[in-house]
Design a protein around this motif. Structure first.
Motif, PDB file in Angstrom:
ATOM      1  N   LEU A 130       0.813  -1.215   0.000  1.00  0.00           N
ATOM      2  CA  LEU A 130       0.000   0.000   0.000  1.00  0.00           C
ATOM      3  C   LEU A 130       0.848   1.268   0.000  1.00  0.00           C
ATOM      4  N   ASN A 131       2.045   1.194   0.560  1.00  0.00           N
ATOM      5  CA  ASN A 131       2.925   2.356   0.613  1.00  0.00           C
ATOM      6  C   ASN A 131       3.809   2.509  -0.620  1.00  0.00           C
ATOM      7  N   PHE A 132       4.125   1.382  -1.282  1.00  0.00           N
ATOM      8  CA  PHE A 132       5.142   1.460  -2.331  1.00  0.00           C
ATOM      9  C   PHE A 132       4.698   0.977  -3.708  1.00  0.00           C
ATOM     10  N   HIS A 133       3.439   0.590  -3.882  1.00  0.00           N
ATOM     11  CA  HIS A 133       3.018   0.049  -5.183  1.00  0.00           C
ATOM     12  C   HIS A 133       3.160   1.085  -6.302  1.00  0.00           C
ATOM     13  N   GLU A 134       2.854   2.351  -6.009  1.00  0.00           N
ATOM     14  CA  GLU A 134       2.956   3.370  -7.059  1.00  0.00           C
ATOM     15  C   GLU A 134       4.416   3.671  -7.390  1.00  0.00           C
ATOM     16  N   TRP A 135       5.279   3.687  -6.367  1.00  0.00           N
ATOM     17  CA  TRP A 135       6.718   3.872  -6.612  1.00  0.00           C
ATOM     18  C   TRP A 135       7.241   2.735  -7.492  1.00  0.00           C
ATOM     19  N   SER A 136       6.807   1.521  -7.179  1.00  0.00           N
ATOM     20  CA  SER A 136       7.237   0.352  -7.952  1.00  0.00           C
ATOM     21  C   SER A 136       6.788   0.472  -9.415  1.00  0.00           C
ATOM     22  N   ASP A 137       5.544   0.920  -9.622  1.00  0.00           N
ATOM     23  CA  ASP A 137       5.025   1.079 -10.989  1.00  0.00           C
ATOM     24  C   ASP A 137       5.782   2.169 -11.747  1.00  0.00           C
ATOM     25  N   ILE A 138       6.145   3.238 -11.045  1.00  0.00           N
ATOM     26  CA  ILE A 138       6.909   4.320 -11.678  1.00  0.00           C
ATOM     27  C   ILE A 138       8.258   3.792 -12.173  1.00  0.00           C
ATOM     28  N   VAL A 139       8.944   3.041 -11.302  1.00  0.00           N
ATOM     29  CA  VAL A 139      10.255   2.482 -11.666  1.00  0.00           C
ATOM     30  C   VAL A 139      10.124   1.579 -12.885  1.00  0.00           C
ATOM     31  N   LYS A 140       9.101   0.730 -12.903  1.00  0.00           N
ATOM     32  CA  LYS A 140       8.885  -0.186 -14.038  1.00  0.00           C
ATOM     33  C   LYS A 140       8.639   0.596 -15.331  1.00  0.00           C
ATOM     34  N   ASP A 141       7.799   1.632 -15.240  1.00  0.00           N
ATOM     35  CA  ASP A 141       7.472   2.414 -16.440  1.00  0.00           C
ATOM     36  C   ASP A 141       8.675   3.207 -16.954  1.00  0.00           C
ATOM     37  N   VAL A 142       9.486   3.715 -16.034  1.00  0.00           N
ATOM     38  CA  VAL A 142      10.681   4.472 -16.433  1.00  0.00           C
ATOM     39  C   VAL A 142      11.684   3.535 -17.105  1.00  0.00           C
ATOM     40  N   ARG A 143      11.845   2.333 -16.558  1.00  0.00           N
ATOM     41  CA  ARG A 143      12.775   1.355 -17.144  1.00  0.00           C
ATOM     42  C   ARG A 143      12.363   0.962 -18.562  1.00  0.00           C
ATOM     43  N   LYS A 144      11.069   0.911 -18.818  1.00  0.00           N
ATOM     44  CA  LYS A 144      10.570   0.515 -20.139  1.00  0.00           C
ATOM     45  C   LYS A 144      10.577   1.677 -21.136  1.00  0.00           C
ATOM     46  N   SER A 145      10.848   2.876 -20.648  1.00  0.00           N
ATOM     47  CA  SER A 145      10.811   4.056 -21.516  1.00  0.00           C
ATOM     48  C   SER A 145      11.906   4.014 -22.572  1.00  0.00           C
ATOM     49  N   LYS A 146      11.599   4.516 -23.754  1.00  0.00           N
ATOM     50  CA  LYS A 146      12.528   4.502 -24.881  1.00  0.00           C
ATOM     51  C   LYS A 146      13.298   5.819 -25.034  1.00  0.00           C
ATOM     52  N   SER A 147      12.929   6.816 -24.225  1.00  0.00           N
ATOM     53  CA  SER A 147      13.609   8.110 -24.304  1.00  0.00           C
ATOM     54  C   SER A 147      13.499   8.832 -22.971  1.00  0.00           C
ATOM     55  N   LEU A 148      14.324   9.867 -22.813  1.00  0.00           N
ATOM     56  CA  LEU A 148      14.266  10.674 -21.590  1.00  0.00           C
ATOM     57  C   LEU A 148      12.919  11.378 -21.472  1.00  0.00           C
ATOM     58  N   LYS A 149      12.392  11.804 -22.622  1.00  0.00           N
ATOM     59  CA  LYS A 149      11.096  12.483 -22.632  1.00  0.00           C
ATOM     60  C   LYS A 149       9.993  11.555 -22.129  1.00  0.00           C
ATOM     61  N   GLU A 150      10.024  10.312 -22.584  1.00  0.00           N
ATOM     62  CA  GLU A 150       9.029   9.339 -22.142  1.00  0.00           C
ATOM     63  C   GLU A 150       9.212   9.017 -20.660  1.00  0.00           C
ATOM     64  N   ALA A 151      10.459   8.874 -20.229  1.00  0.00           N
ATOM     65  CA  ALA A 151      10.743   8.594 -18.818  1.00  0.00           C
ATOM     66  C   ALA A 151      10.216   9.719 -17.933  1.00  0.00           C
ATOM     67  N   TYR A 152      10.432  10.948 -18.399  1.00  0.00           N
ATOM     68  CA  TYR A 152       9.932  12.117 -17.654  1.00  0.00           C
ATOM     69  C   TYR A 152       8.407  12.074 -17.559  1.00  0.00           C
ATOM     70  N   ALA A 153       7.768  11.748 -18.672  1.00  0.00           N
ATOM     71  CA  ALA A 153       6.305  11.660 -18.682  1.00  0.00           C
ATOM     72  C   ALA A 153       5.808  10.580 -17.729  1.00  0.00           C
ATOM     73  N   MET A 154       6.498   9.447 -17.688  1.00  0.00           N
ATOM     74  CA  MET A 154       6.099   8.355 -16.801  1.00  0.00           C
ATOM     75  C   MET A 154       6.219   8.753 -15.325  1.00  0.00           C
ATOM     76  N   MET A 155       7.107   9.674 -15.030  1.00  0.00           N
ATOM     77  CA  MET A 155       7.308  10.099 -13.641  1.00  0.00           C
ATOM     78  C   MET A 155       6.373  11.221 -13.212  1.00  0.00           C
ATOM     79  N   PHE A 156       6.109  12.152 -14.142  1.00  0.00           N
ATOM     80  CA  PHE A 156       5.455  13.387 -13.711  1.00  0.00           C
ATOM     81  C   PHE A 156       4.111  13.685 -14.371  1.00  0.00           C
TER      82      PHE A 156
END
Length: 298
Positions: free
Chosen positions: A251-277
């Motif tokens: 409950l405390n870390f599921h969203e952090w975990s999803d953010i990390v997964k989405d950033v790792r799968k990103s193909k560019s810095l722009k996409e990684a930024y979008a996945m975070m913010f």
């Protein structure tokens, strides 16, 4: 005449009371009382596992707050001593500070719903399908980094003691508004203060209620900035994409975990930024947009 700087030792020697720790036994008692009444009245306001999880999360969070008290003091003192002006430490400074702090609590709360990174520090508070006093305990273990939003309060010149006491009172105010038992209050109160009715809307997943009523103590900010919504139909609580777990770690870390997964799968810095913010409510659309772009490239 230059402002006299306050040292860390001076604040520590004051031995300021931790009002939240003092109030905790009273709040737990009131939770038990509300739970008992809901059982007696055959109301579906409580779930045993959900409440125990919320209480555990709250107790750990309180312990963390006490543990990092020194760091918090240090940050507040640094910025207070940074500016050459000061607001006199008088009775009216507490009232003034409450309004200024509450404005920044509105800002912090709104950003926490409209920015995925900050949502990760807040989502824990919303992942219960129930709405009762125990829900007020569900505060993320990573929420402490939101202290950055309150730096403008001390930069205004409020004495650190005023800030610490008012901040604790503002946090305690949140307890009583998490209940289904208190319906709408007289109009003057509903117009100016955050009430259980307002906050039920905030916790709801009904489409017209989403991202509304960010106010902490005063609802006036929502009225001013266009985020106010009156409670009309029965709210449905939880998340739009529910996390069905009673595990405090999940409950405390599921969203952090999803953010990390989405950033790792990103193909560019722009996409990684979008996945975070990106705004959480727009996330799926943004993900689909990037998927379509990848298909075009192929």
């Amino acid at each position: 005449m230059a402002k006299e700087k306050i040292t860390f030792e001076q604040i520590v020697n004051l031995d300021l009371p931790n009002l939240i720790i003092i109030a905790t036994p009273i709040m737990i008692f009131l939770v038990a009382l509300e739970w008992l009444f809901s059982y007696k009245d055959k109301k579906d306001y409580y779930d045993g596992k959900d409440t125990l999880t919320a209480t555990f999360i709250g107790l750990v969070n309180a312990g963390m707050s006490a543990a990092i008290k020194v760091v918090t003091f240090g940050i507040i003192l640094f910025f207070y001593n940074l500016v050459p002006w000061a607001i006199p430490h008088t009775w009216w400074s507490y009232i003034l500070c409450l309004f200024w702090l509450d404005f920044w609590r509105y800002v912090a709360h709104r950003i926490a719903h409209e920015n995925r990174f900050w949502w990760a520090t807040h989502v824990t508070h919303h992942n219960s399908k129930k709405y009762n006093w125990s829900v007020s305990f569900r505060l993320s273990w990573t929420q402490h980094i939101k202290i950055v939003f309150f730096i403008p309060v001390v930069l205004a010149g409020f004495h650190p003691v005023v800030f610490f006491i008012v901040h604790q009172l503002a946090v305690l105010y949140q307890f009583w508004i998490h209940t289904e038992y208190i319906k709408k209050l007289p109009k003057p109160i509903e117009f100016f203060f955050v009430t259980p009715s307002h906050h039920r809307v905030h916790h709801a997943t009904n489409e017209q209620y989403l991202d509304k009523n960010y106010g902490s103590t005063f609802i006036i900010w929502d009225r001013i900035f266009g985020t106010f919504m009156e409670e009309k139909e029965q709210p449905i609580y939880g998340l739009t994409k529910q996390v069905d777990s009673y595990n405090p770690i999940t409950l405390n870390f599921h969203e952090w975990s999803d953010i990390v997964k989405d950033v790792r799968k990103s193909k560019s810095l722009k996409e990684a930024y979008a996945m975070m913010f990106t705004r959480p409510s727009l996330l799926e659309g943004v993900k689909n947009e990037y998927k379509e772009k990848e298909k075009v490239k192929v």
